[in-house]
Motif scaffolding. Sequence first.
Motif, PDB file in Angstrom:
ATOM      1  N   TYR A  67      -1.101   1.636  20.027  1.00  0.00           N
ATOM      2  CA  TYR A  67       0.210   1.961  19.462  1.00  0.00           C
ATOM      3  C   TYR A  67       0.631   0.910  18.443  1.00  0.00           C
ATOM      4  CZ  TYR A  67       5.201   2.153  18.900  1.00  0.00           C
ATOM      5  OH  TYR A  67       6.458   2.192  18.335  1.00  0.00           O
ATOM      6  N   TRP A  68       1.055   1.373  17.273  1.00  0.00           N
ATOM      7  CA  TRP A  68       1.635   0.482  16.260  1.00  0.00           C
ATOM      8  C   TRP A  68       3.001   0.994  15.872  1.00  0.00           C
ATOM      9  CZ3 TRP A  68      -1.098  -3.789  15.801  1.00  0.00           C
ATOM     10  CH2 TRP A  68      -2.487  -3.729  16.024  1.00  0.00           C
ATOM     11  N   ALA A  69       3.952   0.092  15.751  1.00  0.00           N
ATOM     12  CA  ALA A  69       5.310   0.512  15.396  1.00  0.00           C
ATOM     13  C   ALA A  69       5.326   1.142  14.001  1.00  0.00           C
ATOM     14  CB  ALA A  69       6.259  -0.672  15.447  1.00  0.00           C
ATOM     15  N   LYS A  70       4.436   0.690  13.120  1.00  0.00           N
ATOM     16  CA  LYS A  70       4.334   1.315  11.799  1.00  0.00           C
ATOM     17  C   LYS A  70       2.867   1.325  11.379  1.00  0.00           C
ATOM     18  CE  LYS A  70       7.019   1.600   7.599  1.00  0.00           C
ATOM     19  NZ  LYS A  70       8.262   2.297   7.755  1.00  0.00           N
ATOM     20  N   ASN A  71       2.428   2.482  10.987  1.00  0.00           N
ATOM     21  CA  ASN A  71       1.028   2.726  10.669  1.00  0.00           C
ATOM     22  C   ASN A  71       0.811   2.945   9.188  1.00  0.00           C
ATOM     23  OD1 ASN A  71      -0.699   2.820  12.796  1.00  0.00           O
ATOM     24  ND2 ASN A  71       0.079   4.756  13.535  1.00  0.00           N
ATOM     25  N   MET A  72      -0.428   2.896   8.757  1.00  0.00           N
ATOM     26  CA  MET A  72      -0.727   3.293   7.383  1.00  0.00           C
ATOM     27  C   MET A  72      -2.086   3.996   7.350  1.00  0.00           C
ATOM     28  SD  MET A  72      -2.089  -0.230   5.556  1.00  0.00           S
ATOM     29  CE  MET A  72      -2.759   0.658   4.150  1.00  0.00           C
ATOM     30  N   ASP A  74     -26.795  -9.954  24.428  1.00  0.00           N
ATOM     31  CA  ASP A  74     -27.381 -10.522  23.219  1.00  0.00           C
ATOM     32  C   ASP A  74     -27.347  -9.555  22.048  1.00  0.00           C
ATOM     33  OD1 ASP A  74     -28.142 -12.703  24.740  1.00  0.00           O
ATOM     34  OD2 ASP A  74     -29.967 -11.670  25.397  1.00  0.00           O
ATOM     35  N   SER A  75     -26.982  -8.300  22.343  1.00  0.00           N
ATOM     36  CA  SER A  75     -27.185  -7.282  21.305  1.00  0.00           C
ATOM     37  C   SER A  75     -25.875  -6.798  20.699  1.00  0.00           C
ATOM     38  CB  SER A  75     -27.891  -6.057  21.884  1.00  0.00           C
ATOM     39  OG  SER A  75     -28.843  -6.451  22.823  1.00  0.00           O
ATOM     40  N   VAL A  76     -26.005  -6.345  19.479  1.00  0.00           N
ATOM     41  CA  VAL A  76     -24.876  -5.719  18.804  1.00  0.00           C
ATOM     42  C   VAL A  76     -24.713  -4.298  19.324  1.00  0.00           C
ATOM     43  CG1 VAL A  76     -24.164  -4.746  16.582  1.00  0.00           C
ATOM     44  CG2 VAL A  76     -25.018  -7.103  16.706  1.00  0.00           C
ATOM     45  N   VAL A  77     -23.447  -3.905  19.577  1.00  0.00           N
ATOM     46  CA  VAL A  77     -23.164  -2.498  19.853  1.00  0.00           C
ATOM     47  C   VAL A  77     -22.627  -1.923  18.540  1.00  0.00           C
ATOM     48  CG1 VAL A  77     -21.787  -0.882  21.187  1.00  0.00           C
ATOM     49  CG2 VAL A  77     -22.542  -3.034  22.234  1.00  0.00           C
ATOM     50  N   PRO A  78     -23.403  -1.088  17.869  1.00  0.00           N
ATOM     51  CA  PRO A  78     -23.010  -0.686  16.506  1.00  0.00           C
ATOM     52  C   PRO A  78     -21.967   0.425  16.497  1.00  0.00           C
ATOM     53  CG  PRO A  78     -25.111   0.287  17.089  1.00  0.00           C
ATOM     54  CD  PRO A  78     -24.688  -0.514  18.280  1.00  0.00           C
ATOM     55  N   LEU A  79     -20.859   0.170  17.145  1.00  0.00           N
ATOM     56  CA  LEU A  79     -19.837   1.223  17.144  1.00  0.00           C
ATOM     57  C   LEU A  79     -19.227   1.342  15.755  1.00  0.00           C
ATOM     58  CD1 LEU A  79     -16.737  -0.057  17.152  1.00  0.00           C
ATOM     59  CD2 LEU A  79     -17.316  -0.568  19.504  1.00  0.00           C
ATOM     60  N   ILE A  80     -18.690   2.516  15.503  1.00  0.00           N
ATOM     61  CA  ILE A  80     -18.117   2.773  14.176  1.00  0.00           C
ATOM     62  C   ILE A  80     -16.646   3.106  14.328  1.00  0.00           C
ATOM     63  CG2 ILE A  80     -18.202   4.276  12.132  1.00  0.00           C
ATOM     64  CD1 ILE A  80     -21.149   4.744  12.772  1.00  0.00           C
ATOM     65  N   PHE A  81     -15.834   2.395  13.564  1.00  0.00           N
ATOM     66  CA  PHE A  81     -14.403   2.720  13.528  1.00  0.00           C
ATOM     67  C   PHE A  81     -13.895   2.497  12.112  1.00  0.00           C
ATOM     68  CE2 PHE A  81      -9.920   1.324  13.811  1.00  0.00           C
ATOM     69  CZ  PHE A  81      -9.376   2.523  14.253  1.00  0.00           C
ATOM     70  N   ALA A  82     -13.086   3.418  11.651  1.00  0.00           N
ATOM     71  CA  ALA A  82     -12.477   3.327  10.319  1.00  0.00           C
ATOM     72  C   ALA A  82     -13.523   3.030   9.243  1.00  0.00           C
ATOM     73  CB  ALA A  82     -11.377   2.265  10.310  1.00  0.00           C
ATOM     74  N   TYR A 122       0.866  -1.176   0.000  1.00  0.00           N
ATOM     75  CA  TYR A 122       0.000   0.000   0.000  1.00  0.00           C
ATOM     76  C   TYR A 122       0.903   1.226   0.000  1.00  0.00           C
ATOM     77  CZ  TYR A 122      -4.025  -2.916   1.303  1.00  0.00           C
ATOM     78  OH  TYR A 122      -5.033  -3.843   1.322  1.00  0.00           O
ATOM     79  N   PHE A 123       0.999   1.899  -1.143  1.00  0.00           N
ATOM     80  CA  PHE A 123       1.826   3.098  -1.252  1.00  0.00           C
ATOM     81  C   PHE A 123       1.321   4.168  -0.294  1.00  0.00           C
ATOM     82  CE2 PHE A 123       4.262   3.375  -5.419  1.00  0.00           C
ATOM     83  CZ  PHE A 123       4.468   2.018  -5.475  1.00  0.00           C
ATOM     84  N   GLN A 124       2.254   4.775   0.425  1.00  0.00           N
ATOM     85  CA  GLN A 124       1.871   5.852   1.327  1.00  0.00           C
ATOM     86  C   GLN A 124       2.436   7.197   0.862  1.00  0.00           C
ATOM     87  OE1 GLN A 124       0.037   5.118   4.693  1.00  0.00           O
ATOM     88  NE2 GLN A 124      -0.556   3.693   3.081  1.00  0.00           N
ATOM     89  N   GLN A 125       3.657   7.167   0.386  1.00  0.00           N
ATOM     90  CA  GLN A 125       4.285   8.407  -0.066  1.00  0.00           C
ATOM     91  C   GLN A 125       5.034   8.158  -1.349  1.00  0.00           C
ATOM     92  OE1 GLN A 125       6.989  10.352   2.601  1.00  0.00           O
ATOM     93  NE2 GLN A 125       5.408  11.810   3.171  1.00  0.00           N
ATOM     94  N   ARG A 161      -5.166   6.530  10.851  1.00  0.00           N
ATOM     95  CA  ARG A 161      -4.025   5.648  10.608  1.00  0.00           C
ATOM     96  C   ARG A 161      -4.176   4.436  11.501  1.00  0.00           C
ATOM     97  NH1 ARG A 161       0.540   8.085   8.120  1.00  0.00           N
ATOM     98  NH2 ARG A 161       0.101  10.267   7.721  1.00  0.00           N
ATOM     99  N   PHE A 162      -3.893   3.281  10.946  1.00  0.00           N
ATOM    100  CA  PHE A 162      -3.959   2.054  11.721  1.00  0.00           C
ATOM    101  C   PHE A 162      -2.969   1.093  11.103  1.00  0.00           C
ATOM    102  CE2 PHE A 162      -6.494  -1.333  13.995  1.00  0.00           C
ATOM    103  CZ  PHE A 162      -6.493  -0.695  15.224  1.00  0.00           C
ATOM    104  N   VAL A 163      -2.787  -0.057  11.738  1.00  0.00           N
ATOM    105  CA  VAL A 163      -1.710  -0.924  11.260  1.00  0.00           C
ATOM    106  C   VAL A 163      -1.962  -1.448   9.843  1.00  0.00           C
ATOM    107  CG1 VAL A 163      -2.660  -2.971  12.382  1.00  0.00           C
ATOM    108  CG2 VAL A 163      -0.222  -2.859  11.887  1.00  0.00           C
ATOM    109  N   ARG A 164      -3.201  -1.835   9.569  1.00  0.00           N
ATOM    110  CA  ARG A 164      -3.605  -2.335   8.254  1.00  0.00           C
ATOM    111  C   ARG A 164      -5.097  -2.013   8.113  1.00  0.00           C
ATOM    112  NH1 ARG A 164       1.054  -2.808   7.705  1.00  0.00           N
ATOM    113  NH2 ARG A 164       2.308  -4.506   6.829  1.00  0.00           N
TER     114      ARG A 164
END
Lengths: 330, 694
Positions: free
Chosen positions: B142-147, B170-178, A147-150, B156-159
Motif C-alpha cells: 500500500y502506498w498513500a500516493k502512487n504513480m 548462494d543463488s539469484v532468484v530472477p524474479l521480475i517486477f516492474a 513525473y506528470f500523471q494527468q 503503479r508503484f510509489v516511484r
Amino acid sequence: MAGKNPLTFQELLFTLQRFWAEHGCVLQQPYDVEVGAGTMSPDTFLRVLGPKPISIAYAQPSRRPADGRYGENPNRLYRHTQLQVILKPPPERVQELYLESLIAIGIDLAQHDIKFEEDNWEWPVGGAWGVGWQVMLDGQEITQFTYFQQCGGMDLDPISGEITYGLERIAQFLQDLDSIYEIVWSRDPATGRELTYGQVRLHEEQQFSAYSFDYADVPSLWKHLELYEDECKTLLMKFWALVDSLLTERERETSFAECAPLQERMLRFPTLGAYELALKCSHTFNLLDARGAISVTERVGVMARIRNLVVGVAKIYAEQGRLTTPSALI
Amino acid sequence: MPDFLLELGLEEIPARMIASAQAELQRRTVALLEREHLLADDYTAASYSTPRRLTVHLTGLISQQSDIREDTTGPAIKIAFKDGFPTAAAEAFARKSGVQVSELRTVSTPKGDYLAATTVKRGRSAAEVLAAELPKEIAAIYWAKNMYWRAGKPERFVRPVLWIACILGDSVVPLIFAGKTAGRASYGHRVLSSGNAFEIVSPQSYLAQLEGEYVLADVEVRRHKIRKALDHVTRTIPNARWREDEALVDTVTHLTEWPDVLLGNFERAYLPLPEEVLVTVMRDHQKYFAVEDAMGKLAPHFLTVTNIALNAENAEVIRQGNERVLRARFNDARFFWDFDQRVPLVKRVKLLENVTFQKDLGSYAAKTERVWEICKVLEGLTQARGFTVDFNALKDATFLAKTDLTTELVKEFTELQGVIGGLYAEAQGLSQKTCDAIKDQYLPMSAAERVPRSYEGSILGIADRIDTIAGMFMLGMEPSGSKDPFALRRAANAIVRILAESGLPLRLPDVINAVTPALAIAEKLKAFFYDRIDFYLRESHLLAYDVVKAVMAAGADDLPDTIARAQAVTSMRGDEQFLAVSATVKRIKNILSQANFDLTAPLIDYTPAGGPEGNLMHKSAEIQVKVNELSKRYAYREALEAISTIRPEVDTFFEKVMVMDPDLNIRKQRLTVLATVVCSFSNIADFSEIVIAG
C-alpha cells in the motif's frame, strides 16, 4: 562559495541550455504570452498530451502578480525565470542526468547536502498533477522534479518527466548572495564590467508591482477576462462543430485521396489560439487577485470558468492529434 | 537452511511512507513463505530501508516443499460404471484428478463403494515460489500516493523501480517486477560511493557491504546515529540542548542514507519574533531542530541533518547555505508580522464578512455570531453548575477567534492558525485568558495533543466545532463510509476529548441542544457522537469492545462518568462473583425477552411478602441504595463489588421459584422481581454484553 568564479546569471542559463541540448533536447524560446510557470507554456502543457515523444528545454519568464514586492523584498519577484525541461518519456536514471547538470553549473556534489524530498505538483485549473520531489541543496529548494500523471483530466501515456530549475535561486546560491538583486547578470569579458540583476530588472519589478497592486483598472480587467473567455469558448464550440461536419463528410467520401483536404482543415484548426486566450484569462485572473478584487466566494467560481477553458483546450488538442494521425482518417 | 534477501532499489521514496512499506514488505514475504510451508519454525526476519531501498532479510528458509499426496473420493461405483464401462461421471472425475480412469481405485464406505483417486502435488522449490509469487506481494504494497511510469501503464508503484536484488542462499532468484529482473547488483550512496553497481556477496554480508558504500540500511542504526550526533553537536554550545522532536527525528532518518549533523546560527535580532513562528519555519519548512537554553528558551541556533559526511571543507559551505535560506525565511516572517500589526484584530472582525466559511453556511462573520450563541448557552450551564468562566474573555476570544484568517502570516503558515491570532492578541494587549482561548481553539488537532488549557478555550473549541458539524449535517453533508471531506469525525473526536478531559461540567446533550432545536438532527448527531465515543474509549483508554458496549448501553452522555464505569467494569473482569452476576443478568434478560416483558415500560407495584422472592427484592433494594451513593462519587468498583453480593439471593431464587408460573398474574409478579433487579444495576452497564472467556 561554489568555486572561485561562479557563473553569472546568463552563463547559468547558457550552461543549462547547452547541457540539455547535448542530451537531445530541442531548445525552444520562451513563450511570449504571460504565464505563471513554465508548465503553462504550450510546450509543456500541450506537448505532454498524446503519444509523440519529445525532449524540449526552454527558459520561461514566469509572472506572478501577487508575489510582486516593488523590488523591496530580496527574495520575492513579480517575474522570475524558470528553466523548464520536458523529457517524454523520461529516460532511465533521469535523476542522475539531472545531477550531472548540477555538476555542469559548478556544483561539486561532495561539497553539498542534496536531498530529494517528496513534493507533488498539482494545477487544478489545468486538470493536471504529478508526483515528484523538490530538490533541496543545503536547505534551499532549487528544482522541482515531477513525473506528470494527468493533464487536462486525461491520463498520460507515455508520461513526461519535468525538471524546473529556479534560476534566480540557483544563481543566488552559486554566487552566495542574500539578495536576488545583487546577482551578477553578466560580465563583459573585455572590460570585466559587471551588470547586476537589479540593474537589469529592478525597474520592471517596481513598475509591474505598482501596476498589479495599484494601477490595474479592475472593471477593465473584468471586461478583458470576459472577452478572452467568450472568444475561447466560441473556438472550443467551433472545433466540435468542425469535427461533426468532417465526420459527416467523411462518411460520404469513399476514396482515401478525398480525405486529405479534410485532414488539412482539421490540422489548421487554431487550438493554439484557443490556448493563448485561456492563458490570457489566467493572467487576468491573477491580476484581479493581486488587486484584491476577487472575494473568496467569487474565486472558486472564476477558477472553475478558467478550468473549463484550459481543460477544454487540452481535450480538443488531444482529439485533433488523434484525428490528424493518418490511421484515424482512413 | 538458506538465507533470503530481497532489495528493491527505488528513486527516493517519500519519507512519510517508508516505515509502513518496510514493515509491509517483511510481513508479506513472511506470510507468503509460511503459506507455502517454506519457513522453518526457528526462522528470523529483519527488514531495512533507506530513501532509495526497501530490504527484507530472512533466515531459516526451507529450500523445497514436500510433495503432497491427496486422496479424493469421486462418484459412487454404480454411477461410475455402466455394464462394466466407465460413464461420463467416471471420466470427468479422472480428468479432474489428472489421471487415467484405469488408475482410479475403489473405496468402501458405510454408504457403499465409491471411486477414489490419489493425486500427488509436486512440491515447488523456494526459488520457484519466490519468483512466481513475490512480485505479486510487492505489487500489493500500500502506498498513500502512487504513480505509473512505464509505457502502457502496466503497474503503479510509489516511484520508479531502478533495480532489484534477490538472493536465496548462494543463488539469484530472477524474479521480475516492474520490468526489472532481479540480480545481485546494488548501489551505494548517490554521492559518497563510486556510483557504480556492486555485487551483493550473500544475504549475510548485505549490511556490511552497504556500509562500505556509505549506506546505513538499518533504520534504527541511522536513528541512533542521528540522535547521538545531535547530542554531540549541541554540546559545543554551553548549557544548550536540542529540542526533542520524535516526528522530526523520524522524518530525517527516512531522508538520509549516511546522516550527519550540522550546527547553524541565526541572528539574535530574529528572537523577538514569536517562538511558535520561528520553530514552525525551522521544523516544518526546513526540517531543522530548534535549540534551547537551560531555561527552555529558544537559542539562536539550529541543527540540520545532512545526507553526507561532513568535513572541515564542506561543513562551512553547507552551513552558510542553510543559514542564508533560514535568514530569508525569517525575514519574510518578520515582514508579515510587522505588516499584519498595522491592522489590529479588532479591526479585522469586519473583514470576516468577506471570508466564506462554506457557501451555504455563510461567511466567517456569520459563523462567529452562531458560535457566540452556542458559547453563551454552554457558559451559562457551566456557571450554573458552580464553575467559574470569564464571560468577557470568552466573548472577546470568540469574536476574534477567526480574525487571523485575514492575516498574511496565517496565509504563509496555515498550520499556525489560532496560534497566530493568539500571538497578535497578546501583542495588542488583550487579556491572557482571551489570548490563550484563541490560541487553543483548534486543540486537540490529534490524539497526541492536549485539550485547551482553560474553560474558555474549551467552550470555544466545542462551540466552533459543533456549529460546523451541525451545519454540515443540516446540509446533508455528514460523513459516510470512508468519505469525510470536512473532517467532521476529527472535529467530533476533539469535542469528545474536551468533554472527557477538560473538567467542564458539560454533557453531550448540553452541546447538541445548544446548537439545534431540530429533533431529527439531534438524534442523528447523538448517534454520530456515540460512534466517536465508542472509538475514543477503545483507542484512547484501550478498553475492550465488550466493556465499551456494556457501559455505553447504560448511556454515555457524561464522558468522565462513562470512563469511570468502564474502568471499574474492566477492573472487575477477573472477579468470579462479578462474572457470575454478569451471567445471571444475561440469563434474566433472556427470560424477560422470551416472556416479551417490556423493560422500558414502568414496573408494576409489587412487593413480595418474603421467601426467595422477598429476599431478592430486599437485597436488590439494599444494593441499589448503596450503588446510588457510590456512583455519586464515581466509586464504581465498590458499586460493582456491592452488586456482586447479590449472587446467593439470585441463585436461591432460581432454585426455589418457578418464574413461568401458569398463573399469568403470578408470572407477571415474578418477572417484575427480575426486572427490578436488572434495572437497579442498569445505570452502570448492561452486564449481559460482557463476554465471558472460556
